[in-house]
Design a protein around this motif. Structure first.
Motif, PDB file in Angstrom:
ATOM      1  N   TYR A 159       0.824  -1.207   0.000  1.00 32.15           N
ATOM      2  CA  TYR A 159       0.000   0.000   0.000  1.00 32.15           C
ATOM      3  C   TYR A 159       0.860   1.260   0.000  1.00 32.15           C
ATOM      4  CZ  TYR A 159      -4.284  -2.646   0.817  1.00 32.15           C
ATOM      5  OH  TYR A 159      -5.364  -3.494   0.693  1.00 32.15           O
ATOM      6  N   GLN A 160       1.935   1.250   0.790  1.00 33.62           N
ATOM      7  CA  GLN A 160       2.795   2.428   0.842  1.00 33.62           C
ATOM      8  C   GLN A 160       3.541   2.633  -0.468  1.00 33.62           C
ATOM      9  OE1 GLN A 160       5.034   3.210   4.515  1.00 33.62           O
ATOM     10  NE2 GLN A 160       3.967   1.494   5.451  1.00 33.62           N
ATOM     11  N   THR A 161       3.801   1.561  -1.201  1.00 33.46           N
ATOM     12  CA  THR A 161       4.427   1.701  -2.507  1.00 33.46           C
ATOM     13  C   THR A 161       3.570   2.559  -3.434  1.00 33.46           C
ATOM     14  OG1 THR A 161       5.582  -0.417  -2.339  1.00 33.46           O
ATOM     15  CG2 THR A 161       5.204   0.445  -4.552  1.00 33.46           C
ATOM     16  N   GLU A 162       2.275   2.284  -3.443  1.00 32.20           N
ATOM     17  CA  GLU A 162       1.371   3.068  -4.281  1.00 32.20           C
ATOM     18  C   GLU A 162       1.234   4.499  -3.767  1.00 32.20           C
ATOM     19  OE1 GLU A 162      -0.297   1.817  -7.336  1.00 32.20           O
ATOM     20  OE2 GLU A 162       1.606   0.872  -6.847  1.00 32.20           O
ATOM     21  N   ILE A 163       1.300   4.685  -2.448  1.00 32.04           N
ATOM     22  CA  ILE A 163       1.246   6.042  -1.894  1.00 32.04           C
ATOM     23  C   ILE A 163       2.453   6.848  -2.350  1.00 32.04           C
ATOM     24  CG2 ILE A 163       1.363   7.385   0.240  1.00 32.04           C
ATOM     25  CD1 ILE A 163      -0.261   5.163   1.591  1.00 32.04           C
ATOM     26  N   VAL A 164       3.645   6.242  -2.232  1.00 37.26           N
ATOM     27  CA  VAL A 164       4.869   6.939  -2.620  1.00 37.26           C
ATOM     28  C   VAL A 164       4.886   7.195  -4.130  1.00 37.26           C
ATOM     29  CG1 VAL A 164       7.384   6.748  -2.727  1.00 37.26           C
ATOM     30  CG2 VAL A 164       6.166   6.020  -0.678  1.00 37.26           C
ATOM     31  N   ARG A 165       4.508   6.201  -4.903  1.00 37.48           N
ATOM     32  CA  ARG A 165       4.501   6.363  -6.359  1.00 37.48           C
ATOM     33  C   ARG A 165       3.559   7.489  -6.782  1.00 37.48           C
ATOM     34  NH1 ARG A 165       1.546   4.577 -10.801  1.00 37.48           N
ATOM     35  NH2 ARG A 165       0.028   3.577  -9.407  1.00 37.48           N
ATOM     36  N   GLY A 166       2.353   7.478  -6.241  1.00 39.98           N
ATOM     37  CA  GLY A 166       1.407   8.537  -6.589  1.00 39.98           C
ATOM     38  C   GLY A 166       1.887   9.908  -6.150  1.00 39.98           C
ATOM     39  N   ALA A 167       2.525   9.985  -4.969  1.00 40.99           N
ATOM     40  CA  ALA A 167       3.001  11.275  -4.472  1.00 40.99           C
ATOM     41  C   ALA A 167       4.138  11.817  -5.336  1.00 40.99           C
ATOM     42  CB  ALA A 167       3.462  11.127  -3.031  1.00 40.99           C
ATOM     43  N   ILE A 168       5.055  10.944  -5.729  1.00 40.98           N
ATOM     44  CA  ILE A 168       6.175  11.386  -6.573  1.00 40.98           C
ATOM     45  C   ILE A 168       5.671  11.834  -7.938  1.00 40.98           C
ATOM     46  CG2 ILE A 168       8.257  10.598  -7.775  1.00 40.98           C
ATOM     47  CD1 ILE A 168       8.867   8.844  -5.375  1.00 40.98           C
ATOM     48  N   GLN A 169       4.753  11.085  -8.501  1.00 31.97           N
ATOM     49  CA  GLN A 169       4.243  11.438  -9.821  1.00 31.97           C
ATOM     50  C   GLN A 169       3.361  12.671  -9.786  1.00 31.97           C
ATOM     51  OE1 GLN A 169       2.374   7.791 -11.196  1.00 31.97           O
ATOM     52  NE2 GLN A 169       4.277   7.050 -12.114  1.00 31.97           N
ATOM     53  N   SER A 170       2.877  13.062  -8.610  1.00 33.61           N
ATOM     54  CA  SER A 170       2.056  14.274  -8.508  1.00 33.61           C
ATOM     55  C   SER A 170       2.892  15.554  -8.577  1.00 33.61           C
ATOM     56  CB  SER A 170       1.246  14.261  -7.210  1.00 33.61           C
ATOM     57  OG  SER A 170       2.102  14.423  -6.079  1.00 33.61           O
ATOM     58  N   VAL A 171       4.200  15.439  -8.322  1.00 33.47           N
ATOM     59  CA  VAL A 171       5.077  16.607  -8.410  1.00 33.47           C
ATOM     60  C   VAL A 171       5.289  16.943  -9.887  1.00 33.47           C
ATOM     61  CG1 VAL A 171       7.337  17.555  -7.827  1.00 33.47           C
ATOM     62  CG2 VAL A 171       6.201  15.981  -6.257  1.00 33.47           C
ATOM     63  N   HIS A 172       5.072  18.199 -10.225  1.00 34.12           N
ATOM     64  CA  HIS A 172       5.132  18.611 -11.629  1.00 34.12           C
ATOM     65  C   HIS A 172       6.527  18.382 -12.209  1.00 34.12           C
ATOM     66  CE1 HIS A 172       4.793  21.174 -15.236  1.00 34.12           C
ATOM     67  NE2 HIS A 172       3.491  20.975 -15.103  1.00 34.12           N
ATOM     68  N   ARG A 173       6.551  17.980 -13.458  1.00 37.01           N
ATOM     69  CA  ARG A 173       7.822  17.692 -14.120  1.00 37.01           C
ATOM     70  C   ARG A 173       8.710  18.929 -14.219  1.00 37.01           C
ATOM     71  NH1 ARG A 173       8.334  14.843 -20.116  1.00 37.01           N
ATOM     72  NH2 ARG A 173      10.612  14.563 -20.082  1.00 37.01           N
ATOM     73  N   GLY A 174       8.073  20.099 -14.201  1.00 40.41           N
ATOM     74  CA  GLY A 174       8.858  21.322 -14.285  1.00 40.41           C
ATOM     75  C   GLY A 174       9.810  21.512 -13.120  1.00 40.41           C
ATOM     76  N   GLN A 175       9.525  20.888 -11.969  1.00 36.16           N
ATOM     77  CA  GLN A 175      10.434  20.981 -10.832  1.00 36.16           C
ATOM     78  C   GLN A 175      11.772  20.319 -11.160  1.00 36.16           C
ATOM     79  OE1 GLN A 175       9.689  22.533  -7.939  1.00 36.16           O
ATOM     80  NE2 GLN A 175       7.608  23.047  -8.544  1.00 36.16           N
ATOM     81  N   SER A 176      11.713  19.147 -11.770  1.00 39.02           N
ATOM     82  CA  SER A 176      12.944  18.463 -12.155  1.00 39.02           C
ATOM     83  C   SER A 176      13.674  19.234 -13.249  1.00 39.02           C
ATOM     84  CB  SER A 176      12.616  17.046 -12.646  1.00 39.02           C
ATOM     85  OG  SER A 176      11.965  16.301 -11.650  1.00 39.02           O
ATOM     86  N   GLU A 177      12.930  19.765 -14.184  1.00 32.84           N
ATOM     87  CA  GLU A 177      13.561  20.526 -15.269  1.00 32.84           C
ATOM     88  C   GLU A 177      14.226  21.792 -14.744  1.00 32.84           C
ATOM     89  OE1 GLU A 177      10.343  21.165 -17.922  1.00 32.84           O
ATOM     90  OE2 GLU A 177      10.343  19.106 -18.716  1.00 32.84           O
TER      91      GLU A 177
END
Length: 276
Positions: A159-177
């Protein structure tokens, strides 16, 4: 919003929407009053039929069981959180084999009952006792507490795997760029930019997972772990008094309320900058 738009008064909500909100509010108050009435009735029943001898006889056992429950939930959640981070990256990996294996693990542990998983570990792993004795792990799987800890850890990690995955993917790609444009390394970008924002998103799901874990941990009493529910079952087998289950319910409710309020305060403190 322009200055002209700001001068336009806000449109009131349609009457139909207001009726729906008022009905939902009335229904909420009704069920809240119902639960309050039920709680008052249970407390009155306990006071009327209170037995000091049973309380002082089994009270210490229930407190010991409460400590076992807290330890089991705390360890399993912590270990599950550690496992969930690499599993979340595996779920987001471009490697199809790794992604498929991780998906299968998450699907299996989220799609099957926790009780069945505990039974598989407690009754299934001893079938390979010789193998575990060879690698020196039989001491772990012969103990009911460790079997329950192992099963619950794997379950909450899914369950925590899906929580972490969803949270990371919710961060906009522009932050990494933006971080890459500043010349930051990918690891520094993740730990300093992506992860803090992802954890804020994951705070509420994490709190829900802990509360669900507290309540589902009672299943380990089936495999002779004397947690809070295990001690309650023992007390009831000696007295056949329903009050023992009421005591257990009060303990569980207290744990959940303490966790819920504590988590809400922590979330409010960590997200205080978002409300300014």
């Amino acid at each position: 919003m322009s200055y002209a738009e700001a001068l336009i008064p806000a449109q009131p909500a349609p009457p139909e929407a207001m009726k729906g909100v008022s009905r939902a509010r009335v229904a909420g108050y009704f069920f809240l009053a119902l639960w309050a009435l039920l709680g008052i009735s249970l407390i009155a029943m306990m006071i009327t039929n209170w037995d000091n001898e049973k309380f002082f006889r089994f009270g210490p056992r229930l407190l010991h069981g409460l400590w076992i429950t807290v330890k089991l939930v705390g360890l399993s959640f912590f270990l599950g959180a550690i496992l969930s981070i690499p599993l979340a990256f595996a779920r987001m990996s471009t490697n199809k084999i790794l992604r498929s294996l991780t998906y299968g693990y998450v699907y299996l542990f989220r799609g099957t009952p926790l009780l069945a998983q505990i039974f598989m570990v407690y009754y299934g792993f001893p079938q390979a006792r010789g193998f575990f004795e060879t690698i020196g792990l039989w001491w772990f799987f012969r103990d009911p507490f460790y079997c329950g800890l192992f099963a619950i850890t794997l379950n909450t990690a899914a369950y925590q795997t899906e929580i972490v995955r969803g949270a990371i993917q919710s961060v906009h790609r522009g932050q990494s760029e933006a971080a890459a444009s500043l010349g930051l390394h990918k690891l520094i970008t993740f730990y300093k930019v992506i992860l803090p924002q992802a954890l804020i998103v994951a705070l509420r799901p994490y709190g829900n997972e802990i509360i669900l874990l507290i309540k589902s941990s009672a299943t380990v009493s089936i495999i002779t772990v004397y947690d809070l529910m295990g001690e309650t079952r023992y007390a009831f087998s000696q007295t056949y008094d329903y009050q023992t289950y009421l005591w257990a319910a009060i303990f569980y409710l207290s744990i959940v309320e303490i966790m819920r309020n504590g988590w809400a305060r922590m979330e409010a403190y960590l997200t205080r900058h978002l409300r300014r």
